[in-house]
Design a protein around this motif. Structure first.
Motif, PDB file in Angstrom:
ATOM      1  N   UNK A  99       0.786   1.238   0.880  1.00 34.66           N
ATOM      2  CA  UNK A  99      -0.276   1.704   1.785  1.00 34.66           C
ATOM      3  C   UNK A  99      -1.638   1.398   1.172  1.00 34.66           C
ATOM      4  N   UNK A 100      -1.726   1.493  -0.170  1.00 27.84           N
ATOM      5  CA  UNK A 100      -3.022   1.316  -0.844  1.00 27.84           C
ATOM      6  C   UNK A 100      -3.477  -0.138  -0.854  1.00 27.84           C
ATOM      7  N   UNK A 101      -2.537  -1.075  -1.096  1.00 25.03           N
ATOM      8  CA  UNK A 101      -2.984  -2.475  -1.230  1.00 25.03           C
ATOM      9  C   UNK A 101      -2.703  -3.311   0.020  1.00 25.03           C
ATOM     10  N   UNK A 102      -2.264  -2.650   1.101  1.00 23.02           N
ATOM     11  CA  UNK A 102      -1.845  -3.391   2.296  1.00 23.02           C
ATOM     12  C   UNK A 102      -2.965  -4.281   2.830  1.00 23.02           C
ATOM     13  N   UNK A 103      -4.179  -3.756   2.831  1.00 24.86           N
ATOM     14  CA  UNK A 103      -5.311  -4.521   3.358  1.00 24.86           C
ATOM     15  C   UNK A 103      -6.190  -5.100   2.240  1.00 24.86           C
ATOM     16  N   UNK A 104      -5.691  -5.168   1.013  1.00 21.41           N
ATOM     17  CA  UNK A 104      -6.513  -5.690  -0.088  1.00 21.41           C
ATOM     18  C   UNK A 104      -6.817  -7.163   0.180  1.00 21.41           C
ATOM     19  N   UNK A 105      -7.953  -7.658  -0.335  1.00 25.23           N
ATOM     20  CA  UNK A 105      -8.298  -9.068  -0.114  1.00 25.23           C
ATOM     21  C   UNK A 105      -7.184 -10.022  -0.534  1.00 25.23           C
ATOM     22  N   UNK A 106      -6.490  -9.718  -1.647  1.00 25.71           N
ATOM     23  CA  UNK A 106      -5.407 -10.594  -2.124  1.00 25.71           C
ATOM     24  C   UNK A 106      -4.286 -10.654  -1.078  1.00 25.71           C
ATOM     25  N   UNK A 116       7.419   6.917   9.117  1.00 26.16           N
ATOM     26  CA  UNK A 116       6.011   6.601   9.346  1.00 26.16           C
ATOM     27  C   UNK A 116       5.489   5.476   8.439  1.00 26.16           C
ATOM     28  N   UNK A 117       4.663   4.615   9.054  1.00 24.72           N
ATOM     29  CA  UNK A 117       3.941   3.559   8.328  1.00 24.72           C
ATOM     30  C   UNK A 117       4.873   2.758   7.416  1.00 24.72           C
ATOM     31  N   UNK A 118       5.954   2.272   8.012  1.00 26.61           N
ATOM     32  CA  UNK A 118       6.943   1.503   7.251  1.00 26.61           C
ATOM     33  C   UNK A 118       6.453   0.059   7.091  1.00 26.61           C
ATOM     34  N   UNK A 164       9.115   4.135  12.867  1.00 27.10           N
ATOM     35  CA  UNK A 164      10.271   3.237  12.869  1.00 27.10           C
ATOM     36  C   UNK A 164      11.559   4.042  13.015  1.00 27.10           C
ATOM     37  N   UNK A 165      12.339   3.655  14.039  1.00 23.80           N
ATOM     38  CA  UNK A 165      13.633   4.301  14.270  1.00 23.80           C
ATOM     39  C   UNK A 165      14.695   3.251  13.956  1.00 23.80           C
ATOM     40  N   UNK A 178      10.262  -9.558  15.090  1.00 19.03           N
ATOM     41  CA  UNK A 178      10.841 -10.630  14.287  1.00 19.03           C
ATOM     42  C   UNK A 178      10.954 -10.227  12.808  1.00 19.03           C
ATOM     43  N   UNK A 179       9.913  -9.605  12.266  1.00 14.81           N
ATOM     44  CA  UNK A 179       9.959  -9.224  10.843  1.00 14.81           C
ATOM     45  C   UNK A 179      10.988  -8.104  10.628  1.00 14.81           C
ATOM     46  N   UNK A 180      11.087  -7.172  11.569  1.00 15.19           N
ATOM     47  CA  UNK A 180      12.114  -6.126  11.471  1.00 15.19           C
ATOM     48  C   UNK A 180      13.504  -6.773  11.531  1.00 15.19           C
ATOM     49  N   UNK A 181      13.674  -7.750  12.415  1.00 18.69           N
ATOM     50  CA  UNK A 181      14.957  -8.442  12.528  1.00 18.69           C
ATOM     51  C   UNK A 181      15.344  -9.106  11.203  1.00 18.69           C
ATOM     52  N   UNK A 182      14.356  -9.754  10.569  1.00 14.65           N
ATOM     53  CA  UNK A 182      14.630 -10.428   9.299  1.00 14.65           C
ATOM     54  C   UNK A 182      15.036  -9.428   8.212  1.00 14.65           C
ATOM     55  N   UNK A 183      14.473  -8.220   8.271  1.00 19.83           N
ATOM     56  CA  UNK A 183      14.750  -7.225   7.236  1.00 19.83           C
ATOM     57  C   UNK A 183      16.017  -6.417   7.484  1.00 19.83           C
TER      58      UNK A 183
END
Ligand SMILES: [Zn+2]
Length: 256
Positions: free
Chosen positions: A5-12, A108-110, A128-129, A172-177
């Motif tokens: 949650x902390x680095x999700x939007x980091x510039x990197x 929440x926030x998965x 996410x269910x 699509x990303x949920x499907x891959x995971x």
């Protein structure tokens, strides 16, 4: 690096991964999207966005931290500004609805990562269910159809805001995971004087269609991020206006 949650939007991570909002920014204006990733341009943190985040934080159980991080929520006397008082009213309205609350009761926030057309993507699911549904909470001005310039006619709100693209990427990303192709649901609440609530599901065929566009465009956007292709300007948005350089006279004529 593990996404949190902390680095999700980091510039990197904004550079390393494409997300649904970033993809939509590139669709709207590649030059502005790139400038934002490079930290040369910042979309204003609008009240509308903050109200959405306020409600998100409430359902995640992190509202106290959110309030501490955003002094802009408060008036001088320490009370909440009217927009956030309204956010609290929206939350109370949602809590009176059993079905809405059921959809909000997932994990929440998965955060998940994956790859589309060779481009690394990241997603963060509001509720996410597993094995059942992907739910995204939206706090909207209203749920009315509105004029869509690109389409040339009035379109439903979820299309005007690109939630179909978000749904395509999330599914699509949920499907891959997980191996599951799940419905993408929107739990919407409005900021009208009297809040409207709606649970919507974007048709799977629409998500298929949008995913095809994502597969087609994402590699080009990724190449722009790597600096291999020049980012086109839309000449319509605030970023393009801010960085425009005049070089010619516009002739004003009747009927031209
Ligand atoms: Zn632009």
């Amino acid at each position: 690096m593990i996404l949190t949650a902390e680095n999700y939007f980091s510039p990197e991570n904004q550079l390393a991964y494409m997300g649904a909002s970033q993809f939509k920014s590139f669709l709207a204006c590649p030059a502005a999207a790139l400038a934002e990733i490079r930290g040369e341009y910042r979309q204003e943190e609008t009240t509308a966005l903050l109200v959405g985040s306020f409600v998100d934080a409430y359902f995640e159980g992190t509202l106290d931290v959110f309030k501490a991080k955003h002094p802009a929520l408060f008036k001088k006397d320490g009370g909440l500004k009217s927009d956030y008082v309204q956010a609290e009213q929206i939350i109370q309205r949602i809590e009176r609805d059993e079905m809405f609350m059921r959809y909000m009761a997932g994990q929440k926030q998965v955060i998940m990562i994956g790859e589309i057309a060779g481009v690394p993507f990241k997603i963060k699911v509001d509720s996410f269910h597993p094995g059942r549904a992907i739910v995204d909470l939206k706090i909207m001005k209203d749920l009315e159809d509105a004029w869509n310039d690109a389409e040339g006619h009035r379109c439903p709100y979820w299309m005007n805001w690109g939630y179909d693209f978000q749904g395509a990427i999330y599914r699509e990303i949920v499907r891959q995971n997980t191996g599951d192709t799940l419905p993408f649901m929107i739990a919407a609440a409005t900021k009208q004087k009297t809040t409207r609530l709606q649970i919507g599901q974007i048709a799977p065929e629409r998500l298929d269609y949008c995913l095809d566009i994502v597969k087609h465009e994402a590699p080009r956007f990724a190449a722009i991020k790597r600096g291999e292709i020049k980012a086109e300007r839309c000449e319509q948005c605030d970023y393009c206006a801010e960085t425009a350089v005049l070089s010619e006279i516009v002739e004003y004529r009747e009927g031209a």
